[in-house]
Design a protein around this motif. Sequence first.
Motif, PDB file in Angstrom:
ATOM      1  N   GLN A 151       0.816  -1.202   0.000  1.00 37.38           N
ATOM      2  CA  GLN A 151       0.000   0.000   0.000  1.00 37.38           C
ATOM      3  C   GLN A 151       0.856   1.262   0.000  1.00 37.38           C
ATOM      4  O   GLN A 151       0.402   2.340  -0.337  1.00 37.38           O
ATOM      5  CB  GLN A 151      -0.930   0.006   1.224  1.00 37.38           C
ATOM      6  N   ASP A 152       2.138   1.165   0.389  1.00 40.16           N
ATOM      7  CA  ASP A 152       2.995   2.333   0.482  1.00 40.16           C
ATOM      8  C   ASP A 152       4.116   2.341  -0.556  1.00 40.16           C
ATOM      9  O   ASP A 152       4.646   3.389  -0.881  1.00 40.16           O
ATOM     10  CB  ASP A 152       3.634   2.434   1.871  1.00 40.16           C
ATOM     11  N   THR A 153       4.504   1.190  -1.040  1.00 42.23           N
ATOM     12  CA  THR A 153       5.707   1.068  -1.862  1.00 42.23           C
ATOM     13  C   THR A 153       5.378   0.492  -3.231  1.00 42.23           C
ATOM     14  O   THR A 153       4.572  -0.437  -3.349  1.00 42.23           O
ATOM     15  CB  THR A 153       6.741   0.165  -1.153  1.00 42.23           C
ATOM     16  N   PHE A 154       6.031   1.022  -4.265  1.00 48.07           N
ATOM     17  CA  PHE A 154       5.937   0.453  -5.607  1.00 48.07           C
ATOM     18  C   PHE A 154       7.075  -0.552  -5.784  1.00 48.07           C
ATOM     19  O   PHE A 154       8.232  -0.167  -5.900  1.00 48.07           O
ATOM     20  CB  PHE A 154       6.050   1.545  -6.672  1.00 48.07           C
ATOM     21  N   PHE A 155       6.737  -1.841  -5.799  1.00 45.05           N
ATOM     22  CA  PHE A 155       7.734  -2.879  -5.995  1.00 45.05           C
ATOM     23  C   PHE A 155       7.888  -3.181  -7.483  1.00 45.05           C
ATOM     24  O   PHE A 155       6.913  -3.362  -8.203  1.00 45.05           O
ATOM     25  CB  PHE A 155       7.341  -4.148  -5.247  1.00 45.05           C
ATOM     26  N   ARG A 190      14.005  12.382  -6.688  1.00 43.66           N
ATOM     27  CA  ARG A 190      12.583  12.031  -6.737  1.00 43.66           C
ATOM     28  C   ARG A 190      12.355  10.715  -6.015  1.00 43.66           C
ATOM     29  O   ARG A 190      13.157   9.779  -6.113  1.00 43.66           O
ATOM     30  CB  ARG A 190      12.152  11.921  -8.204  1.00 43.66           C
ATOM     31  N   VAL A 191      11.257  10.644  -5.276  1.00 42.37           N
ATOM     32  CA  VAL A 191      10.893   9.427  -4.541  1.00 42.37           C
ATOM     33  C   VAL A 191       9.438   9.080  -4.862  1.00 42.37           C
ATOM     34  O   VAL A 191       8.696   9.907  -5.404  1.00 42.37           O
ATOM     35  CB  VAL A 191      11.093   9.599  -3.022  1.00 42.37           C
ATOM     36  N   PHE A 192       9.041   7.869  -4.505  1.00 38.57           N
ATOM     37  CA  PHE A 192       7.737   7.362  -4.935  1.00 38.57           C
ATOM     38  C   PHE A 192       7.018   6.703  -3.761  1.00 38.57           C
ATOM     39  O   PHE A 192       7.609   5.933  -3.000  1.00 38.57           O
ATOM     40  CB  PHE A 192       7.916   6.343  -6.066  1.00 38.57           C
ATOM     41  N   ARG A 193       5.734   6.987  -3.647  1.00 39.19           N
ATOM     42  CA  ARG A 193       4.876   6.363  -2.638  1.00 39.19           C
ATOM     43  C   ARG A 193       3.546   5.989  -3.289  1.00 39.19           C
ATOM     44  O   ARG A 193       3.008   6.751  -4.093  1.00 39.19           O
ATOM     45  CB  ARG A 193       4.607   7.318  -1.468  1.00 39.19           C
ATOM     46  N   ASN A 194       3.013   4.864  -2.920  1.00 42.78           N
ATOM     47  CA  ASN A 194       1.733   4.412  -3.475  1.00 42.78           C
ATOM     48  C   ASN A 194       0.600   5.064  -2.693  1.00 42.78           C
ATOM     49  O   ASN A 194      -0.081   4.431  -1.892  1.00 42.78           O
ATOM     50  CB  ASN A 194       1.647   2.891  -3.402  1.00 42.78           C
ATOM     51  N   GLU A 195       0.393   6.357  -2.959  1.00 41.99           N
ATOM     52  CA  GLU A 195      -0.601   7.132  -2.220  1.00 41.99           C
ATOM     53  C   GLU A 195      -1.600   7.759  -3.186  1.00 41.99           C
ATOM     54  O   GLU A 195      -1.310   7.949  -4.369  1.00 41.99           O
ATOM     55  CB  GLU A 195       0.082   8.237  -1.402  1.00 41.99           C
ATOM     56  N   ALA A 196      -2.770   8.083  -2.679  1.00 48.97           N
ATOM     57  CA  ALA A 196      -3.796   8.753  -3.482  1.00 48.97           C
ATOM     58  C   ALA A 196      -3.358  10.179  -3.777  1.00 48.97           C
ATOM     59  O   ALA A 196      -2.806  10.872  -2.911  1.00 48.97           O
ATOM     60  CB  ALA A 196      -5.130   8.756  -2.750  1.00 48.97           C
ATOM     61  N   ILE A 197      -3.607  10.643  -5.005  1.00 53.59           N
ATOM     62  CA  ILE A 197      -3.228  11.988  -5.411  1.00 53.59           C
ATOM     63  C   ILE A 197      -4.289  12.977  -4.935  1.00 53.59           C
ATOM     64  O   ILE A 197      -5.483  12.806  -5.186  1.00 53.59           O
ATOM     65  CB  ILE A 197      -3.079  12.069  -6.942  1.00 53.59           C
ATOM     66  N   SER A 198      -3.833  14.000  -4.233  1.00 51.88           N
ATOM     67  CA  SER A 198      -4.749  15.028  -3.715  1.00 51.88           C
ATOM     68  C   SER A 198      -3.991  16.344  -3.623  1.00 51.88           C
ATOM     69  O   SER A 198      -2.854  16.450  -4.078  1.00 51.88           O
ATOM     70  CB  SER A 198      -5.289  14.624  -2.342  1.00 51.88           C
ATOM     71  N   ILE A 319       1.425  28.356  -2.076  1.00 54.09           N
ATOM     72  CA  ILE A 319       0.627  27.529  -2.982  1.00 54.09           C
ATOM     73  C   ILE A 319      -0.127  26.506  -2.138  1.00 54.09           C
ATOM     74  O   ILE A 319       0.449  25.867  -1.256  1.00 54.09           O
ATOM     75  CB  ILE A 319       1.539  26.817  -4.007  1.00 54.09           C
ATOM     76  N   ASP A 320      -1.410  26.323  -2.421  1.00 52.96           N
ATOM     77  CA  ASP A 320      -2.220  25.456  -1.566  1.00 52.96           C
ATOM     78  C   ASP A 320      -2.605  24.132  -2.227  1.00 52.96           C
ATOM     79  O   ASP A 320      -3.414  23.388  -1.668  1.00 52.96           O
ATOM     80  CB  ASP A 320      -3.490  26.188  -1.109  1.00 52.96           C
ATOM     81  N   ASP A 321      -2.029  23.824  -3.401  1.00 55.33           N
ATOM     82  CA  ASP A 321      -2.364  22.568  -4.077  1.00 55.33           C
ATOM     83  C   ASP A 321      -1.094  21.949  -4.648  1.00 55.33           C
ATOM     84  O   ASP A 321      -0.464  22.484  -5.563  1.00 55.33           O
ATOM     85  CB  ASP A 321      -3.371  22.816  -5.205  1.00 55.33           C
ATOM     86  N   LEU A 322      -0.721  20.788  -4.099  1.00 48.55           N
ATOM     87  CA  LEU A 322       0.500  20.088  -4.495  1.00 48.55           C
ATOM     88  C   LEU A 322       0.489  19.673  -5.961  1.00 48.55           C
ATOM     89  O   LEU A 322       1.531  19.592  -6.617  1.00 48.55           O
ATOM     90  CB  LEU A 322       0.665  18.853  -3.603  1.00 48.55           C
ATOM     91  N   ARG A 323      -0.694  19.434  -6.528  1.00 44.23           N
ATOM     92  CA  ARG A 323      -0.803  18.918  -7.895  1.00 44.23           C
ATOM     93  C   ARG A 323      -0.349  19.923  -8.940  1.00 44.23           C
ATOM     94  O   ARG A 323      -0.002  19.545 -10.062  1.00 44.23           O
ATOM     95  CB  ARG A 323      -2.254  18.493  -8.170  1.00 44.23           C
TER      96      ARG A 323
END
Length: 339
Positions: A151-155, A190-198, A319-323
């Motif tokens: 759920q957290d890591t892209f293998f 750059r790093v990667f997490r399997n998280e929902a984009i918001s 800035i209030d939106d990471l996207r």
Amino acid sequence: MMDCIAQLREKIENWIIQDKASLESFRCDFISRKGAIARLFEAFKQLSIAEKKAIGPALNNLKNEAEKKFKSAASLLESKPSTAQPIGDVTLPSFGPGIGSLHPLTIVQNKIITIFQRIGFNLAEGPEIVGDWHNFSALNFPDNHPARDMQDTFFVQRNPDQLLRTHTTSVQISTCTTQKPPIRSIAVGRVFRNEAISARSHCFFHQVDGMYIHTDVTFSDLKGTIYHFVETLFGPATKLRFRASYFPFTEPSAEVDINCRLCKGKGCTVCKHSGWVEILGAGMIDPHVLTNCHIAPDTYSGFAFGMGIERIAMLLYQIDDLRLFSENHLAFLRQFTVC
């Protein structure tokens, strides 16, 4: 018929031709295939021979007069000098393509690197695909730690585990295993997490990770480094606080907050209405991590810290939106300049 010819001759004589538009109107109305003179010739065909002999010369004269006026006006307009405004000096060099600007994350990243390089930190780089040992095991993550879960890591593959790094701390493990203390290093990437984009999270982001390993390094050294960084980047008036926390690879551990620059501490969605925003995590490097990197914990100690560049950029530029950082809207990106 003769009355029609006389009326049409009067119209032709009174028609004023002063530009190409009125010249074209004259042609369409009188001498074109569907003009008034052509319609008279169609009606002329229905007349008797006696009427044709009487009307024919007048009709031909009308046609010749109309064509003569058209040609004369056309010639006059061609010879008339143009009154159009010049478009400019066509011999001047053309304008080249617009010069691009740095991405806001690149601007902030360079600022952070410069701050730490000025106090002796070296810049280290590493691969984005790493093994389990560099990303988890060497950093004292237990086998059942939640960060190892899918759920957290892209293998990329399992057994042996290859994955997209979840933090740039994996670069520091490579640094510790290839260099001997004293080590003063920062890793950026750059790093990667399997998280929902918001508005507050993304499946990839950028980190700066730092560490200092030497004899007799204390938590006071860590606090002094963090205070210097915050005051240099955000200004000396910035309020700062340390909160106790937990990270597998540091002990003791702390999270560092500054007063929210978007709401000036009054409370907003970015700071969750607390007036404070976390900017980094830090702590003293756990002796087990030093041992895993073949550094004697009885002789050496050190501190480490890590921060997300997006979070820092959001605070600096309000800035209030990471996207927005990854959507590539030119109207957004063109606002930023190096200062």
